[in-house]
Enzyme design. Structure first.
Site, PDB file in Angstrom:
ATOM      1  N   HIS A   5     -20.802   3.226 -21.492  1.00 27.42           N
ATOM      2  CA  HIS A   5     -20.238   4.334 -21.831  1.00 27.42           C
ATOM      3  C   HIS A   5     -18.890   4.281 -21.890  1.00 27.42           C
ATOM      4  CE1 HIS A   5     -19.618   8.579 -21.417  1.00 27.42           C
ATOM      5  NE2 HIS A   5     -20.448   8.871 -21.943  1.00 27.42           N
ATOM      6  N   GLU A   7     -20.347   6.789 -29.825  1.00 27.93           N
ATOM      7  CA  GLU A   7     -19.696   7.717 -28.981  1.00 27.93           C
ATOM      8  C   GLU A   7     -18.310   7.816 -28.854  1.00 27.93           C
ATOM      9  OE1 GLU A   7     -22.815   9.645 -26.016  1.00 27.93           O
ATOM     10  OE2 GLU A   7     -21.158   8.587 -25.043  1.00 27.93           O
TER      11      GLU A   7
HETATM   12  P1  PGA Z   1     -20.582  15.534 -23.995  1.00 36.62           P
HETATM   13  O1  PGA Z   1     -20.603  13.926 -23.431  1.00 36.62           O
HETATM   14  O2  PGA Z   1     -21.908  15.869 -24.541  1.00 36.62           O
HETATM   15  O3  PGA Z   1     -20.195  16.205 -22.716  1.00 36.62           O
HETATM   16  O4  PGA Z   1     -19.444  15.393 -25.030  1.00 36.62           O
HETATM   17  C1  PGA Z   1     -21.274  12.933 -24.238  1.00 36.62           C
HETATM   18  C2  PGA Z   1     -21.344  11.785 -23.630  1.00 36.62           C
HETATM   19  O5  PGA Z   1     -20.582  11.464 -22.660  1.00 36.62           O
HETATM   20  O6  PGA Z   1     -22.254  10.922 -23.355  1.00 36.62           O
END
Ligand code: PGA
Length: 230
Positions: free
Chosen positions: A105, A154
């Site tokens: 992440h 992401e």
């Molecule tokens: P968010 O986070 O939906 O709050 O933008 C997504 C993530 O970090 O996986």
């Protein structure tokens, strides 16, 4: 024990919703959360999976509610085996609770300095313990290890900002990633919420979403999940 889920990755039409709670929630929140989630979600087709990823300290409590379509994931895993590694959670330890694990992440890459080398080691440990890996990338240039079951695109600028990535950019990244890694299911994450979600449904190769903030409210999360069922 190998998860029975593996074969599903290659099937068109799966809808995967990963709820990443990050560092949120308390033990007392869990019962009410799953009471709402389970009643709002029933019944769902078995091609839909909801993978809830709580903080480590809540894994045992959330496990009580992990039955189809709800599954349990961890937010990270140690790159080390079991042993003298203070503060670490080994893959074998997590596999007692979870079937899935998020690795790479951007909050961990960017705030904790996790490198590709470190992340590849985590994937190796996770797979040794038969955890299904949700591997996060920030763009199409990030290296992707073999043997991950999900790849989540992401983009950091879209995470937690209310400004999701455009469907065109997500499509372009998916196209490129899919050419090099045909098997893993492709997910998008970053400001997916009730306002933004429907614009993504038609993206080619999209198998689901990694959802942070909007997964914290069980009503809101279930609405996102059911909105993609028609
Ligand atoms: P968010 O986070 O939906 O709050 O933008 C997504 C993530 O970090 O996986």
């Amino acid at each position: 024990m190998q998860s029975s889920y593996t074969a599903l990755h290659y099937t068109m039409g799966n809808k995967i919703f990963i709820g990443n709670w990050k560092s949120n929630k308390k033990i007392s929140d869990i019962g009410p959360y799953f009471q709402v989630l389970t009643s709002e979600l029933a019944p769902l087709p078995d091609t839909t999976r909801v993978i809830v990823c709580p903080p480590y300290s809540l894994l045992a409590d959330v496990k009580k509610y992990a039955r189809s379509p709800i599954y349990l994931g961890a937010q990270d895993v140690s790159a080390f085996p079991e042993g003298a590694y203070t503060g670490e959670n080994s893959a074998a330890l997590l596999a007692e609770f979870a079937e899935y694990v998020i690795i790479g992440h951007s909050e961990r890459r960017n705030m904790l300095g996790e490198t590709d080398e470190h992340l590849f080691e985590k994937v190796r440990r996770a797979r040794e313990a038969n955890l299904n890996v949700i591997y996060c990338i920030q763009n199409e240039l990030d290296e992707i290890p073999d043997d991950v079951q999900f790849i989540a695109f992401e983009p950091p600028a879209a995470i937690g900002t209310g400004n999701p990535e455009s469907p065109e950019r997500i499509s372009a990244v998916f196209e490129e990633v899919h050419m090099k890694n045909e098997s893993p299911a492709l997910l998008y994450g970053g400001s997916v919420n009730e306002q933004s979600i429907s614009q993504f449904f038609d993206i080619q190769h999209l198998s689901g979403f990694l959802i942070g903030g909007a997964s914290l409210d069980a009503f809101g999360f279930s609405k996102l999940i059911t909105s993609w069922q028609d």
